[in-house]
Design an enzyme around this catalytic site. Structure first.
Site, mmCIF file in Angstrom:
data_model
loop_
_atom_site.group_PDB
_atom_site.id
_atom_site.type_symbol
_atom_site.label_atom_id
_atom_site.label_comp_id
_atom_site.label_asym_id
_atom_site.label_seq_id
_atom_site.Cartn_x
_atom_site.Cartn_y
_atom_site.Cartn_z
ATOM 1 N N LYS A 1 0.828 -1.212 0.000
ATOM 2 C CA LYS A 1 0.000 0.000 0.000
ATOM 3 C C LYS A 1 0.864 1.265 0.000
ATOM 4 O O LYS A 1 0.654 2.170 -0.799
ATOM 5 C CB LYS A 1 -0.922 0.031 1.238
ATOM 6 C CG LYS A 1 -1.854 -1.157 1.366
ATOM 7 C CD LYS A 1 -2.740 -1.046 2.607
ATOM 8 C CE LYS A 1 -1.984 -1.040 3.926
ATOM 9 N NZ LYS A 1 -1.301 -2.299 4.275
ATOM 10 N N ARG B 1 -9.336 1.254 8.947
ATOM 11 C CA ARG B 1 -8.866 -0.076 9.318
ATOM 12 C C ARG B 1 -9.920 -0.839 10.115
ATOM 13 O O ARG B 1 -9.699 -1.986 10.493
ATOM 14 C CB ARG B 1 -7.665 0.079 10.260
ATOM 15 C CG ARG B 1 -6.357 0.312 9.574
ATOM 16 C CD ARG B 1 -5.654 -0.975 9.412
ATOM 17 N NE ARG B 1 -4.315 -1.109 9.868
ATOM 18 C CZ ARG B 1 -3.249 -0.493 9.427
ATOM 19 N NH1 ARG B 1 -3.333 0.465 8.583
ATOM 20 N NH2 ARG B 1 -2.078 -0.846 9.843
ATOM 21 N N ARG C 1 11.880 -5.800 4.733
ATOM 22 C CA ARG C 1 11.669 -4.352 4.547
ATOM 23 C C ARG C 1 12.684 -3.539 5.345
ATOM 24 O O ARG C 1 13.014 -3.875 6.471
ATOM 25 C CB ARG C 1 10.260 -3.965 4.995
ATOM 26 C CG ARG C 1 10.070 -2.444 4.973
ATOM 27 C CD ARG C 1 8.651 -2.004 5.040
ATOM 28 N NE ARG C 1 7.950 -2.526 6.193
ATOM 29 C CZ ARG C 1 6.630 -2.429 6.354
ATOM 30 N NH1 ARG C 1 5.897 -1.825 5.427
ATOM 31 N NH2 ARG C 1 6.062 -2.929 7.415
ATOM 32 N N ARG D 1 11.588 -1.620 10.838
ATOM 33 C CA ARG D 1 10.493 -1.144 11.690
ATOM 34 C C ARG D 1 10.338 -2.050 12.900
ATOM 35 O O ARG D 1 10.465 -3.262 12.789
ATOM 36 C CB ARG D 1 9.180 -1.107 10.892
ATOM 37 C CG ARG D 1 8.880 0.270 10.329
ATOM 38 C CD ARG D 1 7.736 0.291 9.375
ATOM 39 N NE ARG D 1 6.505 -0.316 9.875
ATOM 40 C CZ ARG D 1 5.361 -0.340 9.191
ATOM 41 N NH1 ARG D 1 5.301 0.223 7.995
ATOM 42 N NH2 ARG D 1 4.281 -0.902 9.683
ATOM 43 N N ARG E 1 -0.192 -8.442 13.659
ATOM 44 C CA ARG E 1 -0.773 -7.515 12.672
ATOM 45 C C ARG E 1 -1.666 -8.261 11.685
ATOM 46 O O ARG E 1 -2.716 -7.774 11.286
ATOM 47 C CB ARG E 1 0.338 -6.766 11.934
ATOM 48 C CG ARG E 1 0.942 -5.657 12.797
ATOM 49 C CD ARG E 1 2.321 -5.284 12.336
ATOM 50 N NE ARG E 1 2.353 -4.703 11.014
ATOM 51 C CZ ARG E 1 3.415 -4.719 10.221
ATOM 52 N NH1 ARG E 1 4.524 -5.306 10.607
ATOM 53 N NH2 ARG E 1 3.357 -4.150 9.045
#
Ligand code: AP5
Ligand code: MG
Length: 218
Positions: A13, A88, A127, A160, A171
């Protein structure tokens, strides 16, 4: 153009929202980016949000709704926006509807990115993010030029804190329970487009641009 990007953590996203914002000259509103910035600056918002985020849980609706309302009130948002990571939950979607109604505008499209769980885990665990300008890279799929510094601003890239295994699992669970119902919510409103997010970044961008082109305003 007013669009929402939906999808599980790691589907791309943020990566695509940056590109779409530049291509269509609209603003990107990412609740994750705003919250991370607040955590970094140790503001009251950041202090409230940090423990939820580190655990991979959602920050309370009242907090994020207020934050998005402020962003939508900024003059830049009048030309259009892409919402990345908001709404969300169903209450967030309902509040968004009310805010837009009060401004007498509508959403043009909600795009739901689909990527397999296996690929999501690979994407999240590799990431690397820029703590300063929030640019996103991937060790294998989208490496920065030097490997360790941000191509955009030169800051040292970091992992992160919610890209650890346990936080990723939480998550994904939170997504299934609280965010996935929005697929039905927006499909009932005839706003939903399903998009295959599994190809290369450039391929996904090409397909996404085609979906959004009819809503171009600038
Ligand atoms: P947020 O920052 O929104 O995180 P998320 O939804 O978990 O999504 P991600 O940012 O992890 O993934 P993405 O889809 O943006 O993928 P990306 O482009 O980075 O939220 C973080 C936290 O903040 C939440 O857990 C919550 O605590 C809080 N929060 C935020 N919004 C909230 C809300 N509305 N309500 C309550 N709480 C909220 O890509 C991932 C990786 O894959 C990157 O390394 C990238 O380089 C790579 N990649 C991207 N596309 C491709 C591709 N096509 N092929 C290969 N690799 C790719
Ligand atoms: Mg993101």
């Amino acid at each position: 153009m007013r669009v929402v990007f939906l999808g599980a953590p790691g589907v791309g996203k943020g990566t695509q929202a940056d590109r779409i914002a530049a291509q269509f000259k609209i603003v990107k509103i990412s609740t994750g980016d705003v919250l991370r910035e607040a955590v970094r600056n140790q503001t009251p918002l950041g202090r409230e949000a940090k423990s939820f985020m580190d655990q991979g849980k959602l920050v309370p609706d009242s907090v994020v709704i207020g934050l998005v309302r402020d962003k939508l009130d900024e003059p830049g948002s009048a030309n259009g926006f892409v919402l990345d990571g908001f709404p969300r939950t169903v209450p967030q979607a309902e509040e968004l509807g009310k805010v837009l109604e009060s401004k007498r505008v509508n959403l043009d499209r909600v795009v739901n990115f689909q990527v397999s769980r296996e690929d999501i885990i690979k994407r999240l665990s590799g990431r690397r993010s820029c703590p300063k300008c929030q640019a996103t890279f991937h060790l294998d799929f989208a490496p920065s030029k030097t490997g360790s510094a941000c191509d955009r601003c030169g800051e040292v890239l970091v992992q992160r804190s919610d890209d650890r295994r346990e936080a990723i699992e939480m998550r994904l669970k939170v997504y299934d329970e609280q965010t996935a119902p929005l697929i039905r919510y927006y499909s009932d409103q005839q706003l939903l487009t399903e998009l295959d997010g599994s190809g290369a970044v450039a391929t996904v961008f090409q397909n996404l641009s085609q979906v959004l082109e009819p809503y171009r305003t600038t």
